[in-house]
Design a protein around this motif. Sequence first.
Motif, PDB file in Angstrom:
ATOM      1  N   CYS A  58      60.412  12.706 -62.098  1.00  0.00           N
ATOM      2  CA  CYS A  58      61.400  13.690 -61.671  1.00  0.00           C
ATOM      3  C   CYS A  58      61.714  13.444 -60.192  1.00  0.00           C
ATOM      4  N   ARG A  59      62.958  13.169 -59.868  1.00  0.00           N
ATOM      5  CA  ARG A  59      63.316  12.814 -58.490  1.00  0.00           C
ATOM      6  C   ARG A  59      63.167  13.981 -57.514  1.00  0.00           C
ATOM      7  N   HIS A  60      63.066  15.189 -58.015  1.00  0.00           N
ATOM      8  CA  HIS A  60      62.878  16.367 -57.159  1.00  0.00           C
ATOM      9  C   HIS A  60      61.400  16.640 -56.894  1.00  0.00           C
ATOM     10  N   LEU A  61      60.518  15.962 -57.637  1.00  0.00           N
ATOM     11  CA  LEU A  61      59.079  16.219 -57.546  1.00  0.00           C
ATOM     12  C   LEU A  61      58.300  14.906 -57.413  1.00  0.00           C
ATOM     13  N   GLU A  62      58.724  14.046 -56.538  1.00  0.00           N
ATOM     14  CA  GLU A  62      58.096  12.737 -56.405  1.00  0.00           C
ATOM     15  C   GLU A  62      56.673  12.841 -55.858  1.00  0.00           C
ATOM     16  N   LEU A  90      56.578  22.273 -68.400  1.00  0.00           N
ATOM     17  CA  LEU A  90      56.658  23.359 -67.433  1.00  0.00           C
ATOM     18  C   LEU A  90      57.936  24.185 -67.529  1.00  0.00           C
ATOM     19  N   ARG A  91      59.081  23.539 -67.477  1.00  0.00           N
ATOM     20  CA  ARG A  91      60.355  24.269 -67.458  1.00  0.00           C
ATOM     21  C   ARG A  91      61.452  23.425 -68.093  1.00  0.00           C
ATOM     22  N   ALA A  92      62.558  24.090 -68.424  1.00  0.00           N
ATOM     23  CA  ALA A  92      63.782  23.436 -68.877  1.00  0.00           C
ATOM     24  C   ALA A  92      64.906  24.003 -68.019  1.00  0.00           C
ATOM     25  N   PHE A  93      65.513  23.149 -67.204  1.00  0.00           N
ATOM     26  CA  PHE A  93      66.553  23.571 -66.260  1.00  0.00           C
ATOM     27  C   PHE A  93      67.878  22.904 -66.577  1.00  0.00           C
ATOM     28  N   HIS A  94      68.955  23.595 -66.254  1.00  0.00           N
ATOM     29  CA  HIS A  94      70.250  22.939 -66.243  1.00  0.00           C
ATOM     30  C   HIS A  94      70.261  22.043 -65.015  1.00  0.00           C
ATOM     31  N   GLY A  95      70.823  20.858 -65.141  1.00  0.00           N
ATOM     32  CA  GLY A  95      70.828  19.877 -64.059  1.00  0.00           C
ATOM     33  C   GLY A  95      71.529  20.319 -62.799  1.00  0.00           C
ATOM     34  N   SER A  96      72.327  21.371 -62.872  1.00  0.00           N
ATOM     35  CA  SER A  96      73.046  21.838 -61.686  1.00  0.00           C
ATOM     36  C   SER A  96      72.199  22.768 -60.816  1.00  0.00           C
ATOM     37  N   ARG A  97      70.975  23.073 -61.248  1.00  0.00           N
ATOM     38  CA  ARG A  97      70.113  23.958 -60.469  1.00  0.00           C
ATOM     39  C   ARG A  97      69.779  23.336 -59.125  1.00  0.00           C
ATOM     40  N   SER A  98      69.544  24.182 -58.162  1.00  0.00           N
ATOM     41  CA  SER A  98      69.195  23.752 -56.815  1.00  0.00           C
ATOM     42  C   SER A  98      67.864  23.004 -56.819  1.00  0.00           C
ATOM     43  N   PRO A  99      67.772  21.894 -56.078  1.00  0.00           N
ATOM     44  CA  PRO A  99      66.488  21.195 -55.966  1.00  0.00           C
ATOM     45  C   PRO A  99      65.360  22.095 -55.453  1.00  0.00           C
ATOM     46  N   LYS A 100      65.688  23.080 -54.627  1.00  0.00           N
ATOM     47  CA  LYS A 100      64.667  24.009 -54.127  1.00  0.00           C
ATOM     48  C   LYS A 100      64.046  24.797 -55.281  1.00  0.00           C
ATOM     49  N   ILE A 101      64.873  25.220 -56.219  1.00  0.00           N
ATOM     50  CA  ILE A 101      64.389  25.956 -57.392  1.00  0.00           C
ATOM     51  C   ILE A 101      63.545  25.028 -58.270  1.00  0.00           C
ATOM     52  N   ILE A 102      64.012  23.817 -58.449  1.00  0.00           N
ATOM     53  CA  ILE A 102      63.283  22.855 -59.291  1.00  0.00           C
ATOM     54  C   ILE A 102      61.917  22.548 -58.688  1.00  0.00           C
ATOM     55  N   ARG A 103      61.816  22.448 -57.376  1.00  0.00           N
ATOM     56  CA  ARG A 103      60.535  22.145 -56.724  1.00  0.00           C
ATOM     57  C   ARG A 103      59.486  23.232 -56.961  1.00  0.00           C
ATOM     58  N   LEU A 104      59.907  24.446 -57.275  1.00  0.00           N
ATOM     59  CA  LEU A 104      58.961  25.526 -57.554  1.00  0.00           C
ATOM     60  C   LEU A 104      58.155  25.282 -58.829  1.00  0.00           C
ATOM     61  N   VAL A 105      58.578  24.335 -59.619  1.00  0.00           N
ATOM     62  CA  VAL A 105      57.881  23.994 -60.859  1.00  0.00           C
ATOM     63  C   VAL A 105      56.427  23.618 -60.571  1.00  0.00           C
ATOM     64  N   LYS A 106      56.166  23.027 -59.425  1.00  0.00           N
ATOM     65  CA  LYS A 106      54.789  22.632 -59.078  1.00  0.00           C
ATOM     66  C   LYS A 106      53.813  23.805 -59.125  1.00  0.00           C
ATOM     67  N   LYS A 107      54.323  25.012 -58.950  1.00  0.00           N
ATOM     68  CA  LYS A 107      53.474  26.199 -58.916  1.00  0.00           C
ATOM     69  C   LYS A 107      53.198  26.792 -60.291  1.00  0.00           C
TER      70      LYS A 107
END
Length: 110
Positions: A58-62, A90-107
């Motif tokens: 995942c390019r948002h969670l390297e 962990l999650r299923a997101f629409h690709g247009s979601r903000s990278p900041k929101i996607i990075r919260l997946v780590k938690k």
Amino acid sequence: MEVRKKEVVRSTFYFNDIQDVFEYGEVFFGEKAASYFYEDLKLRVRNLETQYLLHLECRHLETKTKIYRNIILGSYLIIYRIRANRIEVLRAFHGSRSPKIIRLVKKVKI
């Protein structure tokens, strides 16, 4: 090289996300199209037990270990984490979601 089979576990967030995806698809594309997409999504997640290395990091969670990967299905990202003995979806997101929101997946805890 044989890939070791791992248990696939899913977070509560993931179940809520795919329910939302289905409901959105049902309203905008019809029940048949939504059902087809939903079943395809579930099949790809089930196949992770042996195909967890098939998908890109995942390019948002390297990370150095590349434990965060994503399945790209249409406009959606299904993000999972590779652990020693299991795969955590962990999650299923629409690709247009903000990278900041996607990075919260780590938690997300499972």
